[in-house]
Write a protein that holds these residues in place. Structure first.
Motif, PDB file in Angstrom:
ATOM      1  N   LYS A 103     -16.788  13.907 -13.817  1.00  0.00           N
ATOM      2  CA  LYS A 103     -17.174  12.508 -13.584  1.00  0.00           C
ATOM      3  C   LYS A 103     -16.225  11.799 -12.615  1.00  0.00           C
ATOM      4  N   ARG A 104     -15.020  12.368 -12.465  1.00  0.00           N
ATOM      5  CA  ARG A 104     -14.060  11.741 -11.553  1.00  0.00           C
ATOM      6  C   ARG A 104     -14.605  11.635 -10.131  1.00  0.00           C
ATOM      7  N   ARG A 105     -15.563  12.539  -9.802  1.00  0.00           N
ATOM      8  CA  ARG A 105     -16.081  12.556  -8.432  1.00  0.00           C
ATOM      9  C   ARG A 105     -16.641  11.179  -8.035  1.00  0.00           C
ATOM     10  N   ALA A 106     -17.311  10.508  -8.986  1.00  0.00           N
ATOM     11  CA  ALA A 106     -17.874   9.185  -8.674  1.00  0.00           C
ATOM     12  C   ALA A 106     -16.753   8.186  -8.364  1.00  0.00           C
ATOM     13  N   ASN A 107     -15.647   8.337  -9.059  1.00  0.00           N
ATOM     14  CA  ASN A 107     -14.510   7.437  -8.780  1.00  0.00           C
ATOM     15  C   ASN A 107     -13.917   7.741  -7.414  1.00  0.00           C
ATOM     16  N   LYS A 108     -13.907   9.018  -7.058  1.00  0.00           N
ATOM     17  CA  LYS A 108     -13.372   9.408  -5.748  1.00  0.00           C
ATOM     18  C   LYS A 108     -14.245   8.806  -4.640  1.00  0.00           C
ATOM     19  N   ARG A 109     -15.558   8.880  -4.836  1.00  0.00           N
ATOM     20  CA  ARG A 109     -16.469   8.303  -3.833  1.00  0.00           C
ATOM     21  C   ARG A 109     -16.222   6.805  -3.697  1.00  0.00           C
ATOM     22  N   ALA A 110     -16.045   6.123  -4.847  1.00  0.00           N
ATOM     23  CA  ALA A 110     -15.817   4.667  -4.805  1.00  0.00           C
ATOM     24  C   ALA A 110     -14.508   4.361  -4.082  1.00  0.00           C
ATOM     25  N   LEU A 111     -13.522   5.194  -4.314  1.00  0.00           N
ATOM     26  CA  LEU A 111     -12.208   4.986  -3.689  1.00  0.00           C
ATOM     27  C   LEU A 111     -12.296   5.184  -2.172  1.00  0.00           C
ATOM     28  N   GLU A 112     -13.015   6.240  -1.784  1.00  0.00           N
ATOM     29  CA  GLU A 112     -13.172   6.499  -0.346  1.00  0.00           C
ATOM     30  C   GLU A 112     -13.813   5.289   0.321  1.00  0.00           C
ATOM     31  N   GLN A 113     -14.789   4.735  -0.360  1.00  0.00           N
ATOM     32  CA  GLN A 113     -15.464   3.575   0.218  1.00  0.00           C
ATOM     33  C   GLN A 113     -14.515   2.382   0.312  1.00  0.00           C
ATOM     34  N   ALA A 114     -13.789   2.149  -0.791  1.00  0.00           N
ATOM     35  CA  ALA A 114     -12.885   0.989  -0.824  1.00  0.00           C
ATOM     36  C   ALA A 114     -11.805   1.089   0.246  1.00  0.00           C
ATOM     37  N   PHE A 115     -11.403   2.300   0.592  1.00  0.00           N
ATOM     38  CA  PHE A 115     -10.319   2.475   1.574  1.00  0.00           C
ATOM     39  C   PHE A 115     -10.824   2.902   2.950  1.00  0.00           C
ATOM     40  N   GLY A 116     -12.136   2.883   3.132  1.00  0.00           N
ATOM     41  CA  GLY A 116     -12.693   3.234   4.444  1.00  0.00           C
ATOM     42  C   GLY A 116     -12.421   4.670   4.835  1.00  0.00           C
ATOM     43  N   GLY A 166     -12.150  17.441  -0.197  1.00  0.00           N
ATOM     44  CA  GLY A 166     -10.769  17.854   0.084  1.00  0.00           C
ATOM     45  C   GLY A 166      -9.791  16.944  -0.641  1.00  0.00           C
ATOM     46  N   PRO A 167      -8.517  17.341  -0.662  1.00  0.00           N
ATOM     47  CA  PRO A 167      -7.524  16.619  -1.461  1.00  0.00           C
ATOM     48  C   PRO A 167      -7.292  15.186  -0.988  1.00  0.00           C
ATOM     49  N   LEU A 168      -7.402  14.274  -1.930  1.00  0.00           N
ATOM     50  CA  LEU A 168      -7.160  12.854  -1.643  1.00  0.00           C
ATOM     51  C   LEU A 168      -5.862  12.442  -2.341  1.00  0.00           C
ATOM     52  N   PHE A 169      -4.827  12.209  -1.548  1.00  0.00           N
ATOM     53  CA  PHE A 169      -3.541  11.753  -2.080  1.00  0.00           C
ATOM     54  C   PHE A 169      -3.579  10.235  -2.220  1.00  0.00           C
ATOM     55  N   VAL A 170      -2.921   9.740  -3.272  1.00  0.00           N
ATOM     56  CA  VAL A 170      -2.842   8.284  -3.431  1.00  0.00           C
ATOM     57  C   VAL A 170      -1.388   7.874  -3.671  1.00  0.00           C
ATOM     58  N   VAL A 171      -1.130   6.594  -3.399  1.00  0.00           N
ATOM     59  CA  VAL A 171       0.187   6.010  -3.643  1.00  0.00           C
ATOM     60  C   VAL A 171      -0.029   4.617  -4.210  1.00  0.00           C
ATOM     61  N   GLY A 181      -5.427  18.830   6.183  1.00  0.00           N
ATOM     62  CA  GLY A 181      -6.712  18.569   5.526  1.00  0.00           C
ATOM     63  C   GLY A 181      -6.670  17.518   4.425  1.00  0.00           C
ATOM     64  N   GLY A 182      -5.511  16.847   4.265  1.00  0.00           N
ATOM     65  CA  GLY A 182      -5.429  15.829   3.227  1.00  0.00           C
ATOM     66  C   GLY A 182      -5.890  14.467   3.728  1.00  0.00           C
ATOM     67  N   ARG A 183      -6.167  13.585   2.785  1.00  0.00           N
ATOM     68  CA  ARG A 183      -6.406  12.173   3.112  1.00  0.00           C
ATOM     69  C   ARG A 183      -5.479  11.347   2.225  1.00  0.00           C
ATOM     70  N   LEU A 184      -5.229  10.106   2.632  1.00  0.00           N
ATOM     71  CA  LEU A 184      -4.276   9.267   1.886  1.00  0.00           C
ATOM     72  C   LEU A 184      -4.843   7.867   1.686  1.00  0.00           C
ATOM     73  N   ALA A 185      -4.775   7.390   0.440  1.00  0.00           N
ATOM     74  CA  ALA A 185      -5.109   5.988   0.142  1.00  0.00           C
ATOM     75  C   ALA A 185      -3.875   5.362  -0.488  1.00  0.00           C
ATOM     76  N   LEU A 186      -3.363   4.311   0.122  1.00  0.00           N
ATOM     77  CA  LEU A 186      -2.099   3.720  -0.340  1.00  0.00           C
ATOM     78  C   LEU A 186      -2.272   2.250  -0.674  1.00  0.00           C
ATOM     79  N   LEU A 187      -1.766   1.872  -1.854  1.00  0.00           N
ATOM     80  CA  LEU A 187      -1.703   0.460  -2.261  1.00  0.00           C
ATOM     81  C   LEU A 187      -0.245   0.113  -2.490  1.00  0.00           C
ATOM     82  N   GLY A 203     -10.399   6.989   8.955  1.00  0.00           N
ATOM     83  CA  GLY A 203     -11.195   7.806   8.030  1.00  0.00           C
ATOM     84  C   GLY A 203     -10.359   8.791   7.224  1.00  0.00           C
ATOM     85  N   ARG A 204      -9.092   8.943   7.593  1.00  0.00           N
ATOM     86  CA  ARG A 204      -8.225   9.894   6.855  1.00  0.00           C
ATOM     87  C   ARG A 204      -7.119   9.170   6.095  1.00  0.00           C
ATOM     88  N   VAL A 205      -6.712   8.007   6.587  1.00  0.00           N
ATOM     89  CA  VAL A 205      -5.646   7.242   5.932  1.00  0.00           C
ATOM     90  C   VAL A 205      -6.129   5.803   5.756  1.00  0.00           C
TER      91      VAL A 205
END
Ligand code: ADP
Length: 499
Positions: free
Chosen positions: A292-305, A311-316, A340-346, A366-368
């Motif tokens: 179910k985490r996949r839906a949260n990942k999709r929402a996060l990708e959207q929120a962070f553009g 692929g691996p999504l790193f967060v801070v 191949g990583g992506r990063l979402a930072l708050l 699209g990656r950071v």
């Protein structure tokens, strides 16, 4: 404010403890101290401790104590002059537990943060604001308010650190046992010698075993000298602060306190931080429903553009500071994206770093994705949708974000220091084979170490079975307050018995 607040604890409680903190969730928070101070009353209640929290009367705290339509607060005490300021003691509740508020308009009725104005500049009179707060705490703990009685006082960080010093040096009738907790040795409250006459301490307090520190006044130092016991928030940090590298000048003092220094790791509040019941998440989940985490990942990708992808999504989620190793993370971003990583930072903090993170996002569209600011809901969404949380701190007394990561299946990638060393089990071969690995550790905060840890994380993420095992092991680890609540209660009991 509630009329029904138990000013004195229920009869079954054995120990009455006053917890003195400059911030506590859910009322006011700038960092981990607030999480801990907010969680302690509930953590200690099952162990026979009735804890009352004392907070300064910032506007956000007063709004909670004086709900709209209820103009008259419950005033328990007043001071004509609390280090020169008129003040009142108000009663309320915090998370269903008793709250006391030092309402001193001249000191705390200010917009901005608890320590700084709206532009982020520290208030010039912070020493006076928190000395007055500590003085109030000492008065209350020693019986100045007849309706209130406490067996022990627990002071947090430099803002509350004069409390044990006032109790030790002032001519109170009752010696009250005290505990001083260091949440971060980097913040010590150093001021010039010229403030000493205004603290209301007797001349003998001006000594190397009192408040004097390198010719000035050291507030945390005074608390560490005066408290009956000292704690910090992980066993490893308790050892580290005995050394020059981590002691920030107070290592000798810590060594001199010998075995009265304890390391008690922070727990997390599983009502606030539970992925199964987290209202901030698009899709709540548990260890049994990880997909179910996949839906949260999709929402996060959207929120962070960010581009969508598996692929691996790193967060801070972090203060953007040198302590947190954010400068080294900046150096590693191109590598992270390159493999191949992506990063979402708050986060927020150092202005130059904020600009550099924005520049990194512009370099890697699209990656950071970067959000500068403080956002509680988003911090939950990052833990619930990210694959791995990066915590490259140079020092970390306990750290909470890696604990939230563990609870949420967001695998922590951490420097092996302080509480990070104590709470994350590195995914080396032996740990993986034993099924106990919960994250990735590295050994020093510089480019090659962090870059290598990021590469290792990407490789582990590429093995779905192994990755799920790491996630599950973290989610099953018990980071509730159970054990730590018991440890604090046992320490309190020992000190009270030793009187
Ligand atoms: P510190 O207290 O040193 O900042 P901790 O890891 O102990 O570090 O605690 C940080 C707390 O603050 C965590 O609860 C984390 O989720 C929260 N936090 C940090 N930065 C932000 C932010 N920008 N927005 C929301 N929460 C944040």
């Amino acid at each position: 404010m509630s009329e029904n607040v138990p000013l004195n604890p229920p009869a079954r409680a054995r120990l009455r403890v006053l917890s003195v903190a400059s911030e506590a969730v859910p009322l006011i928070k700038t960092g981990g101290l607030a999480d801990v101070a907010g969680a302690l009353p509930a953590a200690l209640a099952p162990h026979g401790v009735a804890m009352t929290t004392l907070l300064p009367g910032y506007p956000a705290v007063l709004r909670a104590v004086l709900p709209a339509g209820r103009a008259k607060p419950k005033v328990l005490h007043s001071w004509d002059s609390l280090l020169g300021e008129p003040a009142r003691l108000l009663a309320g509740t915090i998370g269903g537990h008793p709250l006391l508020v030092v309402d001193a308009p001249g000191l705390f009725h200010r917009e901005g943060g608890p320590y700084s104005d709206v532009s982020g500049q520290d208030w010039a009179d912070n020493w006076r604001r928190f000395a007055a707060f500590s003085r109030a705490a000492a008065d209350i703990a020693t019986g100045a308010v007849p309706k209130l009685a406490f067996d022990l006082v627990h002071a947090h960080d430099w803002q509350a650190a004069l409390t044990p010093a006032y109790i030790r040096f002032a001519p109170f009738e009752r010696a009250v046992p005290s505990v001083m907790t260091i949440h971060n040795m980097a913040f010590q409250g150093h001021y010039g010698a010229d403030i000493f006459p205004f603290l209301g301490l007797p001349p003998e307090a001006w000594s190397v075993s009192g408040v004097e520190y390198h010719g000035g006044v050291g507030l945390l130092k005074a608390g560490l000298e005066s408290a009956w016991a000292v704690t910090t928030v992980s066993p490893t940090y308790a050892r580290e602060i005995r050394t020059r590298e981590f002691g920030m000048g107070l290592e000798g003092l810590i060594q001199s306190r010998g075995d009265s220094v304890h390391g008690i790791v922070n727990g997390i509040d599983n009502t606030d931080w539970n992925p199964e019941a987290d209202k901030a998440l698009a899709a709540p989940y548990s260890v049994r429903t990880l997909p179910k985490r996949r839906a949260n990942k999709r929402a996060l990708e959207q929120a962070f553009g960010l581009e969508p992808g598996d692929g691996p999504l790193f967060v801070v989620v972090s203060r953007l500071t040198w302590q947190k190793g954010m400068d080294v993370l900046l150096e590693c971003i191109d590598h992270l994206v390159g493999i191949g990583g992506r990063l979402a930072l708050l986060g927020s903090g150092d202005k130059a770093m904020e600009a550099e993170f924005h520049a990194a996002a512009a370099r890697h569209p699209g990656r950071v994705g970067i959000r500068i600011g403080y956002n509680e809901a988003l911090s939950h969404q990052l833990q619930g949708g990210g694959d791995a949380i990066l915590v490259p701190s140079r020092f970390e007394p306990c750290g909470l974000t890696q604990l939230y990561g563990l609870a949420y299946g967001c695998v922590p990638v951490v420097n092996r220091t302080g509480g990070l060393a104590d709470t994350v089990i590195d995914a080396n071969l032996a740990a993986l084979n034993a099924g106990v690995a919960t994250g990735v550790q590295f050994n020093a905060v510089h480019y090659s170490a962090l870059a290598e840890a990021i590469s290792r994380t990407v490789a582990l993420h590429g093995q779905p079975e192994v990755w799920r095992q790491i996630q599950r092991a973290g989610m099953k680890t018990d980071f509730s307050w159970g054990q730590s609540g018991r440890a604090y209660a046992a320490l309190y009991a020992r000190l009270v018995e030793a009187q």
